[in-house]
Write a protein that holds these residues in place. Structure first.
Motif, PDB file in Angstrom:
ATOM      1  N   UNK A  15       0.871  -1.181   0.000  1.00  0.00           N
ATOM      2  CA  UNK A  15       0.000   0.000   0.000  1.00  0.00           C
ATOM      3  C   UNK A  15       0.904   1.225   0.000  1.00  0.00           C
ATOM      4  N   UNK A  16       0.546   2.212  -0.812  1.00  0.00           N
ATOM      5  CA  UNK A  16       1.386   3.404  -0.950  1.00  0.00           C
ATOM      6  C   UNK A  16       0.526   4.645  -0.721  1.00  0.00           C
ATOM      7  N   UNK A  17       0.995   5.532   0.149  1.00  0.00           N
ATOM      8  CA  UNK A  17       0.339   6.839   0.273  1.00  0.00           C
ATOM      9  C   UNK A  17       1.171   7.871  -0.486  1.00  0.00           C
ATOM     10  N   UNK A  18       0.476   8.845  -1.080  1.00  0.00           N
ATOM     11  CA  UNK A  18       1.178   9.884  -1.834  1.00  0.00           C
ATOM     12  C   UNK A  18       2.030  10.766  -0.917  1.00  0.00           C
ATOM     13  N   UNK A  19       1.684  10.779   0.372  1.00  0.00           N
ATOM     14  CA  UNK A  19       2.312  11.730   1.297  1.00  0.00           C
ATOM     15  C   UNK A  19       3.325  11.061   2.228  1.00  0.00           C
ATOM     16  N   UNK A  20       4.579  11.499   2.115  1.00  0.00           N
ATOM     17  CA  UNK A  20       5.649  10.894   2.910  1.00  0.00           C
ATOM     18  C   UNK A  20       5.399  11.067   4.411  1.00  0.00           C
ATOM     19  N   UNK A  21       4.765  12.193   4.786  1.00  0.00           N
ATOM     20  CA  UNK A  21       4.547  12.414   6.224  1.00  0.00           C
ATOM     21  C   UNK A  21       3.436  11.523   6.796  1.00  0.00           C
ATOM     22  N   UNK A  35       0.361  -7.363   9.440  1.00  0.00           N
ATOM     23  CA  UNK A  35      -0.324  -7.976   8.289  1.00  0.00           C
ATOM     24  C   UNK A  35       0.649  -8.539   7.262  1.00  0.00           C
ATOM     25  N   UNK A  36       1.905  -8.081   7.305  1.00  0.00           N
ATOM     26  CA  UNK A  36       2.861  -8.485   6.276  1.00  0.00           C
ATOM     27  C   UNK A  36       2.725  -7.656   4.992  1.00  0.00           C
ATOM     28  N   UNK A  37       1.771  -6.731   4.972  1.00  0.00           N
ATOM     29  CA  UNK A  37       1.612  -5.865   3.797  1.00  0.00           C
ATOM     30  C   UNK A  37       2.647  -4.748   3.873  1.00  0.00           C
ATOM     31  N   UNK A  38       3.376  -4.544   2.783  1.00  0.00           N
ATOM     32  CA  UNK A  38       4.394  -3.496   2.769  1.00  0.00           C
ATOM     33  C   UNK A  38       3.732  -2.115   2.734  1.00  0.00           C
ATOM     34  N   UNK A  39       4.416  -1.131   3.335  1.00  0.00           N
ATOM     35  CA  UNK A  39       3.926   0.249   3.292  1.00  0.00           C
ATOM     36  C   UNK A  39       4.997   1.108   2.633  1.00  0.00           C
ATOM     37  N   UNK A  40       4.566   2.062   1.809  1.00  0.00           N
ATOM     38  CA  UNK A  40       5.510   2.971   1.156  1.00  0.00           C
ATOM     39  C   UNK A  40       4.840   4.316   0.958  1.00  0.00           C
ATOM     40  N   UNK A  41       5.661   5.357   0.617  1.00  0.00           N
ATOM     41  CA  UNK A  41       5.097   6.698   0.467  1.00  0.00           C
ATOM     42  C   UNK A  41       5.879   7.512  -0.558  1.00  0.00           C
ATOM     43  N   UNK A  42       5.168   8.438  -1.196  1.00  0.00           N
ATOM     44  CA  UNK A  42       5.813   9.394  -2.093  1.00  0.00           C
ATOM     45  C   UNK A  42       5.696   9.004  -3.559  1.00  0.00           C
ATOM     46  N   UNK A  43       6.011   9.992  -4.413  1.00  0.00           N
ATOM     47  CA  UNK A  43       5.845   9.818  -5.856  1.00  0.00           C
ATOM     48  C   UNK A  43       6.753   8.714  -6.417  1.00  0.00           C
ATOM     49  N   UNK A  44       7.982   8.625  -5.871  1.00  0.00           N
ATOM     50  CA  UNK A  44       8.914   7.624  -6.390  1.00  0.00           C
ATOM     51  C   UNK A  44       8.422   6.210  -6.046  1.00  0.00           C
ATOM     52  N   UNK A  45       7.920   6.065  -4.824  1.00  0.00           N
ATOM     53  CA  UNK A  45       7.389   4.762  -4.407  1.00  0.00           C
ATOM     54  C   UNK A  45       6.188   4.354  -5.263  1.00  0.00           C
ATOM     55  N   UNK A  46       5.426   5.362  -5.680  1.00  0.00           N
ATOM     56  CA  UNK A  46       4.261   5.090  -6.541  1.00  0.00           C
ATOM     57  C   UNK A  46       4.691   4.502  -7.881  1.00  0.00           C
ATOM     58  N   UNK A  47       5.670   5.134  -8.518  1.00  0.00           N
ATOM     59  CA  UNK A  47       6.110   4.611  -9.819  1.00  0.00           C
ATOM     60  C   UNK A  47       6.787   3.257  -9.652  1.00  0.00           C
ATOM     61  N   UNK A  48       7.504   3.076  -8.539  1.00  0.00           N
ATOM     62  CA  UNK A  48       8.120   1.760  -8.307  1.00  0.00           C
ATOM     63  C   UNK A  48       7.048   0.680  -8.167  1.00  0.00           C
ATOM     64  N   UNK A  49       5.989   1.018  -7.455  1.00  0.00           N
ATOM     65  CA  UNK A  49       4.908   0.034  -7.271  1.00  0.00           C
ATOM     66  C   UNK A  49       4.222  -0.263  -8.602  1.00  0.00           C
TER      67      UNK A  49
END
Ligand code: NAD
Ligand code: MG
Length: 390
Positions: free
Chosen positions: A54-60, A72-86
């Motif tokens: 799951x990725x949020x657009x906001x790093x904060x 849950x074992x679900x990965x968490x990420x944030x930001x525009x770069x993480x979005x394109x990586x996902x």
């Protein structure tokens, strides 16, 4: 099982997409879900659909997301770069439902890994049509329209040859102010512009429907997706939003697509394409509806439609300029810094400025150039608004 990712999962289109896939959990393996500030919704959906990431657009907001997914074992990420990586993670079908130009980079990345891209994010084609089509072709990826009008055109074209097409007519409800006297639009408020007579959508596209900037984007989207000439595209006001588009052929035949105003139709069509399966949408009872109405749009009332013509004539990066200026003007209207009619003035002034920049007019369409131009147009829009305020 089809591997599926949804970008903009917490929004109006994203939630409708989740509604459809949650009805058939055995058919889908969810890879990535993205959202913005609504971490509770994002985490809730990631948990119930058992997403990989799951990725949020906001790093904060990353810590909050991590906490919500703890255990849950679900990965968490944030930001525009993480979005394109996902978006680069292998998936069979990807929904592009972020609002605004921010949807472009993840969509391109999904095409690069060969996924079928359901395109709700119309800004993608407006900002970078030729780049997007080129990328899809190079990677043997398919682009399926999810805007209701474009899905309707796509469906009316099944089995037809594009050389037989004379014109494409996309309909517009006319938005919140379709019956208002022109002189009252000057004082239209944010609250008044934020409610749509027929569709239940995100706030930004709802306001764009009132100003017809949404239809302006869709005219450009039609040109880019179906590769027709600007003068082959018409806009028709149709207050009931039952007919979504019509295709006119050389023999004079008009093929219309009708359906209830429910985005799950266009989403489901793209999700099930090339097959059709049952969808939980209302069936139209035409006898009960009785009559449908049509009228030509008044260009004095909707300057956005005139500006869209200029953008199609100019081509290249002008679509990115148009969209970015519109996004900035919309931000300012939402923040109650400018009036409703000022939005079109801002966009027009920014397009005029673009016309003086031969370096940009002749620039090649690459992601880097689109992003730089988008950024510049936002700066220009802010300058124009400061001037107008002073
Ligand atoms: P929405 O505002 O309801 O949802 C937008 C989604 O994008 C949310 O998940 C939000 O968190 C995310 N998002 C917002 N800004 C972001 C950013 N900078 N980076 C990453 N993510 C961000 O919008 P919506 O109404 O669902 O519309 C989504 C797209 O679909 C738009 O391009 C819109 O024009 C198009 N569309 C919507 C409808 C509709 O019925 N809602 C119909 C046709 C086309
Ligand atoms: Mg639409």
């Amino acid at each position: 099982m089809r591997r599926i990712s949804i970008f903009g999962a917490t929004g109006s289109i994203g939630q409708s997409t989740i509604d459809l896939i949650a009805r058939r959990p055995e058919a889908f393996d969810v890879v990535a879900l993205s959202g913005g500030a609504n971490i509770a919704q994002l985490a809730h959906d990631a948990r119930r659909l058992n997403a990989d990431i799951a990725i949020t657009a906001y790093e904060n907001r990353l810590d909050m997301l991590r906490e919500a997914l703890d255990g849950t074992g679900i990965e968490a990420a944030a930001g525009a770069k993480a979005l394109t990586e996902a978006a680069a993670r292998p998936a069979d079908w990807v929904m592009s439902a972020i609002v605004g130009a921010a949807g472009l980079a993840p969509g391109l990345e999904a095409l690069k890994q060969g996924a079928t891209l359901g395109l709700a994010n119309k800004e993608t084609l407006v900002c970078a049509g030729s780049l997007v089509l080129r990328t899809a072709e190079a990677h043997n990826a398919r682009l399926l329209p999810v805007d209701s009008e474009h899905s309707a055109v796509f469906q009316a074209l099944v089995g037809e040859d594009m050389s037989a097409v004379e014109r494409i007519i996309i309909t517009a409800s006319g938005g919140a102010f379709r019956d208002w006297p022109l002189k009252d639009l000057q004082s239209a408020t944010l609250e008044q512009a934020s409610s749509h007579p027929n569709w239940n959508m995100g706030q930004r596209i709802t306001i764009d429907s009132a100003s017809m900037f949404n239809k302006a984007l869709e005219v450009i989207e039609t040109r880019e997706y179906f590769r027709v000439e600007p003068d082959q595209i018409e806009v028709l006001i149709h207050p009931e939003s039952m007919i979504h588009a019509l295709v006119g052929f050389r023999d004079g035949a008009l093929m219309a697509h009708l359906g209830a105003p429910d985005m799950r139709h266009a989403i489901g069509y793209a999700l099930n394409w090339p097959e059709r399966t049952d969808l939980p949408v209302e069936r139209l009872d035409l006898a009960k509806i009785g009559q449908l109405n049509f009228r030509a749009p008044d260009l004095a009332r909707y300057p956005a439609l005139r500006l869209a013509r200029d953008v199609m004539d100019r081509g290249g990066l002008s679509g990115a300029v148009f969209n970015a200026a519109k996004e900035r003007a919309l931000d300012a209207f939402i923040a109650k810094r400018i009036g409703f009619l000022a939005m079109a003035d801002v966009v027009e002034a920014v397009l005029d400025r673009f016309e003086t920049r031969s370096d940009l007019i002749d620039a090649e369409m690459t992601l880097d150039n689109v992003e730089k131009t988008d950024h510049l147009a936002r700066v220009w829009a802010d300058e124009v608004m400061t001037q107008q305020a002073g």
